[in-house]
Motif scaffolding. Structure first.
Motif, short mmCIF file in Angstrom:
data_model
loop_
_atom_site.label_atom_id
_atom_site.label_comp_id
_atom_site.label_asym_id
_atom_site.label_seq_id
_atom_site.Cartn_x
_atom_site.Cartn_y
_atom_site.Cartn_z
N GLU A 116 0.73 -1.25 0.14
CA GLU A 116 0.07 -0.01 0.05
C GLU A 116 0.68 1.21 0.06
OE1 GLU A 116 -3.76 1.89 2.37
OE2 GLU A 116 -2.45 0.16 3.06
N VAL A 117 0.83 2.08 -1.11
CA VAL A 117 1.46 3.27 -1.19
C VAL A 117 0.75 4.47 -1.00
CG1 VAL A 117 2.86 4.67 -2.78
CG2 VAL A 117 3.27 2.21 -2.67
N VAL A 118 1.05 5.38 0.10
CA VAL A 118 0.38 6.60 0.11
C VAL A 118 1.13 7.77 -0.15
CG1 VAL A 118 -0.84 7.98 1.85
CG2 VAL A 118 -1.02 5.63 1.98
N VAL A 119 0.70 8.74 -1.10
CA VAL A 119 1.44 9.72 -1.68
C VAL A 119 0.91 11.08 -1.01
CG1 VAL A 119 2.44 11.13 -3.66
CG2 VAL A 119 2.38 8.61 -3.75
N ILE A 120 1.63 11.57 -0.33
CA ILE A 120 1.08 12.72 0.36
C ILE A 120 1.07 14.08 -0.65
CG2 ILE A 120 1.02 14.32 2.44
CD1 ILE A 120 0.54 11.67 3.43
N GLY A 121 0.15 14.87 -0.71
CA GLY A 121 0.10 16.19 -1.47
C GLY A 121 0.87 17.26 -0.89
N VAL A 122 0.99 18.19 -1.57
CA VAL A 122 1.70 19.46 -1.23
C VAL A 122 0.71 20.74 -1.50
CG1 VAL A 122 4.13 18.19 -1.50
CG2 VAL A 122 2.80 19.77 -3.45
N ASP A 123 1.11 21.74 -0.94
CA ASP A 123 0.36 23.08 -1.26
C ASP A 123 1.12 24.05 -2.30
OD1 ASP A 123 2.80 24.45 -0.05
OD2 ASP A 123 1.79 24.71 1.88
N ALA A 124 0.62 24.93 -2.28
CA ALA A 124 1.25 25.81 -3.60
C ALA A 124 2.65 26.06 -3.56
CB ALA A 124 0.40 27.16 -3.69
N GLN A 125 3.24 26.15 -2.28
CA GLN A 125 4.50 26.32 -2.18
C GLN A 125 5.62 25.12 -1.87
OE1 GLN A 125 5.38 28.87 1.37
NE2 GLN A 125 5.21 30.46 -0.04
N GLY A 126 4.78 23.86 -2.08
CA GLY A 126 5.50 22.65 -2.05
C GLY A 126 5.78 22.02 -0.60
N HIS A 127 5.01 22.50 0.28
CA HIS A 127 5.23 22.18 1.72
C HIS A 127 4.11 20.85 1.88
CE1 HIS A 127 6.83 25.99 2.86
NE2 HIS A 127 7.74 25.26 3.21
N ILE A 128 4.67 19.78 2.44
CA ILE A 128 3.65 18.47 2.46
C ILE A 128 2.61 18.91 3.45
CG2 ILE A 128 5.27 16.91 1.80
CD1 ILE A 128 5.25 15.93 4.93
N HIS A 129 1.43 18.50 3.08
CA HIS A 129 0.21 18.54 4.21
C HIS A 129 0.30 17.76 5.27
CE1 HIS A 129 -1.88 20.77 1.30
NE2 HIS A 129 -2.10 19.90 0.29
N LEU A 130 0.89 18.40 6.68
CA LEU A 130 1.28 17.70 7.71
C LEU A 130 -0.01 16.71 8.08
CD1 LEU A 130 3.63 19.98 9.26
CD2 LEU A 130 4.03 18.35 8.02
N ASP A 131 -1.21 17.31 8.02
CA ASP A 131 -2.37 16.66 8.63
C ASP A 131 -2.82 15.55 7.84
OD1 ASP A 131 -2.90 18.47 6.70
OD2 ASP A 131 -5.01 18.84 7.11
N GLU A 132 -2.68 15.55 6.66
CA GLU A 132 -2.48 14.26 5.75
C GLU A 132 -1.69 13.14 6.20
OE1 GLU A 132 -2.26 13.73 1.02
OE2 GLU A 132 -3.13 15.83 1.66
N LEU A 133 -0.46 13.87 6.37
CA LEU A 133 0.55 12.76 6.82
C LEU A 133 0.21 11.84 8.17
CD1 LEU A 133 3.43 11.40 6.45
CD2 LEU A 133 4.12 13.55 7.83
N ALA A 134 -0.23 12.64 9.02
CA ALA A 134 -0.60 12.31 10.54
C ALA A 134 -1.51 11.30 10.26
CB ALA A 134 -1.14 13.65 11.24
N THR A 135 -2.71 11.50 9.34
CA THR A 135 -3.85 10.56 9.50
C THR A 135 -3.42 9.50 8.55
OG1 THR A 135 -4.82 11.85 7.61
CG2 THR A 135 -5.90 11.97 9.76
N ALA A 136 -2.34 9.50 7.57
CA ALA A 136 -1.93 8.32 6.85
C ALA A 136 -1.24 7.42 7.46
CB ALA A 136 -1.29 8.80 5.65
N ILE A 137 -0.45 7.62 8.67
CA ILE A 137 0.46 6.60 9.31
C ILE A 137 -0.58 5.78 10.06
CG2 ILE A 137 2.33 6.50 10.89
CD1 ILE A 137 3.26 9.20 9.95
#
Ligand SMILES: Cc1ncc(COP(=O)(O)O)c(C=O)c1O
Length: 387
Positions: A116-137
């Protein structure tokens, strides 16, 4: 014609002192580090010194550093090494949408092999969405791999915050960062960031191509990718690239006192470039983070093709790139620009300028003038004719 080399994120010119040290090693320190005689011991000693130097700069132990053939191998070694070691029924691995192909391609490979591969998205500046990461783990997550500095945008991820999120959600999950564009340019503390693994490469810091290193925290379970004679504590077999390692070491030595000061100089140069290009060329977009790595500047020009601009500048002795050199052969060339949501009309006209200490204000003036001239000319060509 004077060359203005602005493609330092692709690679750098080897520093003359690095070349000198490498030449001396090739000719005078040619023993195999595994040999028991004094020529072997001399080679082993040279490798040991560089290992200690890297450890000092990462604030880790020398036994936690392993030499590789560069960033691509380092990223493969960590990702494949973690996955192959686990071999559980359910495994989840997490990365971001803007990683280097040497990370993303390995993830895609495993996706096709029922992991299972999860790819976290980024905002307009290229910072990853930290909340997305937290829920993905979750408890099946064995690896999170997020780069420290993006090679196309220069965006810096908050590795400390990411490390905290990873370890709070699953302490057993391995946290890896590709730090190829950050090493000896911005400081990193692997312990403070709770990193288990980190990838480095020599040729982005005036060292040779084909050499790099990984940090692997003591006790981290990683299966070796290359087996054989058991060099590098069984983690990476093969006779050590002693001249390459020595060159890498010299490149680090040359930067370790100066890179913090250089950072401000490069920042000033980048700011000056932005001020000038914004004043002289209309309808452009500066992509990425304003407080990111000053070494990288990503600009999009509406109604211009990046590749045409690149070759026009090349004819004037100015070397830039479109996106990253490593992905310029790939089908989906603009996945980073797509991930930050850059409007279609700007995407095609994007170039990356990457600075080094060898670039002067005069070079910036010459480059901006050449860009302004070329862009004006190209836009005239594509302007619709009046009836
Ligand atoms: C962010 C990043 N990771 C990995 C690599 C690959 O490093 P190497 O060229 O040493 O294989 C690069 C090279 O461009 C890079 O920019």
């Amino acid at each position: 014609m004077r060359e203005i080399y602005l493609d330092n994120a692709a690679t750098t010119r080897v520093h003359p002192q690095v070349a000198e040290k490498m030449m001396d090693t090739l000719v005078n320190n040619y023993g195999n580090p595994s040999s028991l005689h004094r020529l072997g011991i001399k080679g082993e000693q040279a490798v040991k010194e560089v290992r200690e130097l890297i450890a000092k700069n990462l604030r880790c132990q020398a036994q936690e550093i392993y030499f590789t053939s560069g960033g691509t191998e380092g990223n493969n070694m960590i990702i494949q090494g973690v996955v192959e070691n686990k071999k559980r029924n359910r495994m989840r691995i997490i990365t971001s949408a803007i990683e280097h192909p040497s990370v993303l391609d390995v993830f895609t490979f495993y996706e096709n092999h029922h992991i299972e591969v999860v790819v976290i998205g980024v905002d307009a500046q290229g910072h990853i969405h930290l909340d997305e990461l937290a829920t993905a783990i979750n408890e099946d997550t064995i690896l999170v791999s997020i780069m420290g500095v993006n090679n196309e945008l220069g965006t810096i991820q908050d590795l400390k915050a990411i490390g905290k999120i990873v370890k709070a959600a699953n302490p057993k999950c391995v946290f890896h960062a590709d730090f190829v564009q950050g090493f000896m340019k911005i400081p990193v503390d692997v312990k403070a960031c709770e990193l288990d693994a980190l990838t480095l490469s020599g040729h982005k810091i005036f060292g040779p191509k084909g050499v790099g290193a990984v940090y692997i925290k003591k006790g981290t379970d990683i299966k070796p990718l290359v087996r054989g004679g058991g060099q590098e504590s069984n983690m990476r077999s093969g006779t050590e690239n002693v001249p390459g390692i020595v060159g890498f070491g010299e490149a680090i030595r040359l930067r370790q006192e100066s890179f913090m000061g250089e950072h401000q100089e490069i920042q000033n140069l980048r700011n000056y470039f932005i001020k000038e290009v914004t004043a002289k060329v209309e309808d452009i977009k500066i992509n990425g983070e304003s407080n990111g790595s000053p070494y990288v500047l990503n600009i999009s020009f509406n109604r211009v093709r990046g590749e045409v601009l690149l070759h026009s500048l090349e004819a004037k002795g100015i070397f830039v790139s479109t996106g990253s050199a490593c992905s310029s052969h790939k089908k989906e060339k603009q996945y980073v620009l797509k991930a930050i949501g850059l409007a279609e009309e700007y995407k095609e006209g994007t170039i990356r300028i990457s600075f080094s200490k060898d670039i002067s204000k005069d070079d910036v003036d010459t480059t901006v003038e050449a860009i302004a001239q070329t862009v004006t000319g190209l836009r005239l060509l594509v302007k619709p004719r009046r009836k």
